[in-house]
Design an enzyme around this catalytic site. Structure first.
Site, short mmCIF file in Angstrom:
data_model
loop_
_atom_site.label_atom_id
_atom_site.label_comp_id
_atom_site.label_asym_id
_atom_site.label_seq_id
_atom_site.Cartn_x
_atom_site.Cartn_y
_atom_site.Cartn_z
N LEU A 274 10.24 35.79 29.39
CA LEU A 274 10.77 35.28 30.02
C LEU A 274 10.38 36.32 31.89
O LEU A 274 10.99 37.06 31.76
CB LEU A 274 12.49 34.43 30.38
CG LEU A 274 12.50 34.11 29.53
CD1 LEU A 274 14.73 33.55 29.75
CD2 LEU A 274 12.10 32.56 29.49
N ASP A 275 9.58 34.96 32.88
CA ASP A 275 9.20 36.64 33.73
C ASP A 275 10.41 36.26 34.10
O ASP A 275 11.68 35.92 34.53
CB ASP A 275 8.01 36.42 34.63
CG ASP A 275 8.55 34.42 35.24
OD1 ASP A 275 9.97 34.26 35.01
OD2 ASP A 275 7.21 33.69 35.08
N LYS A 276 10.70 37.02 34.98
CA LYS A 276 11.60 38.01 36.19
C LYS A 276 12.39 36.60 37.22
O LYS A 276 13.57 36.62 37.54
CB LYS A 276 10.99 38.42 37.84
CG LYS A 276 11.95 39.25 38.97
CD LYS A 276 11.41 40.44 39.62
CE LYS A 276 12.51 40.43 40.80
NZ LYS A 276 12.02 41.20 41.76
#
Length: 268
Positions: A126-128
């Protein structure tokens, strides 16, 4: 003329009474499957002469071993299978999905400090800026099955956008939109609720392309305000608090194994 087998391979295949288990893999993969290290790290250990099989040093990274019989040692210590661990995290926004960040940003591993399992890896990313359900395991076969696009294990997201999404826009997400030369599709896209200026939609994917939902919305000139993964297959995030971690139940693990085909592969 019959080709002679190398002495090293013959030694690795030799078993009492000629037995084999059907669990033959390359030595780097064996070390990975046993949970000792990654395959890349294993290749380095082998090339450095730190690995032995059945009492003999092996420096060939293409050597094959039988996991059911081989005695593998690293620096003289026998490598035994690490207990399998399956965890779910409710990832908070602002954490990067990596073990070590060169920029010194907080990572998802900051949430796993109470778990003594050095070889845990996230199942996907999951991206930031994204939140929600993130799985961790040291079971590489299980992780690969969940990520394989051929198994079609769905990932479900709740997404807040900066406008009201009409029926045509939601349909377009399932028909496919073009972004940077790629056609990106959702399995389904439905409206959850809407206000005066924004809306929440539910999006299902059965593939995991980089930033897929954000890119789809960008192609439709829609801004993504929040993105929360709420389910993987039949496993729901539920009421797990932000930043909290828990082990999967036996029933949850069994359902994920069945939906990803791991159980079927094991029976065969």
């Amino acid at each position: 003329m019959r080709q002679r087998r190398s002495p090293q391979k013959s030694r690795e295949r030799a078993r009492p009474n000629g037995e084999t288990s059907g669990k033959r893999v390359t030595l780097p993969r064996a070390l990975s499957k046993l949970g000792h290290c990654s395959r890349t790290q294993a290749e380095r250990l082998i090339l450095e002469g730190r690995v032995s099989v059945d009492g003999r040093k092996v420096t060939d990274i293409s050597a094959w071993v039988d996991l059911a019989f081989a005695k593998i040692r690293v620096d003289g210590t026998e490598v035994v299978a690490e207990a399998k661990i399956y965890l779910m995290l409710n990832k908070p926004r602002g954490l990067v999905t990596t073990r070590d960040d060169p920029e010194g940003r907080p990572t998802v591993y900051d949430c796993l400090k109470d778990f003594e399992a050095p070889h845990l890896s996230p199942v996907g990313r999951l991206d930031k800026a994204s939140e929600g359900l993130l799985l961790f395991t040291n079971d590489t076969v299980f992780a690969q099955a969940l990520l394989d696009p051929l198994t079609h294990v769905t990932k479900t997201y709740h997404v807040q956008v900066n406008r009201i999404m009409d029926v045509e826009m939601l349909a377009q997400m399932t028909y496919g939109v073009r972004h940077d030369g790629e056609i990106l599709k959702a399995t389904s896209a439905t409206l959850l609720r809407s206000g005066d200026r924004n809306a929440w939609i539910e999006v299902e994917l059965d593939e995991g392309r980089n930033r897929q939902i954000r890119r789809m919305l960008e192609a439709l000139d829609v801004e993504c305000l929040r993105l929360v993964r709420v389910a993987i297959g039949g496993l729901a995030l539920g009421e797990l608090p932000k930043g909290a971690v828990r082990a999967l139940t036996d029933a949850e693990l069994r359902e994920l194994r069945q939906s990803s085909g791991v159980e079927t592969a094991r029976r065969n």
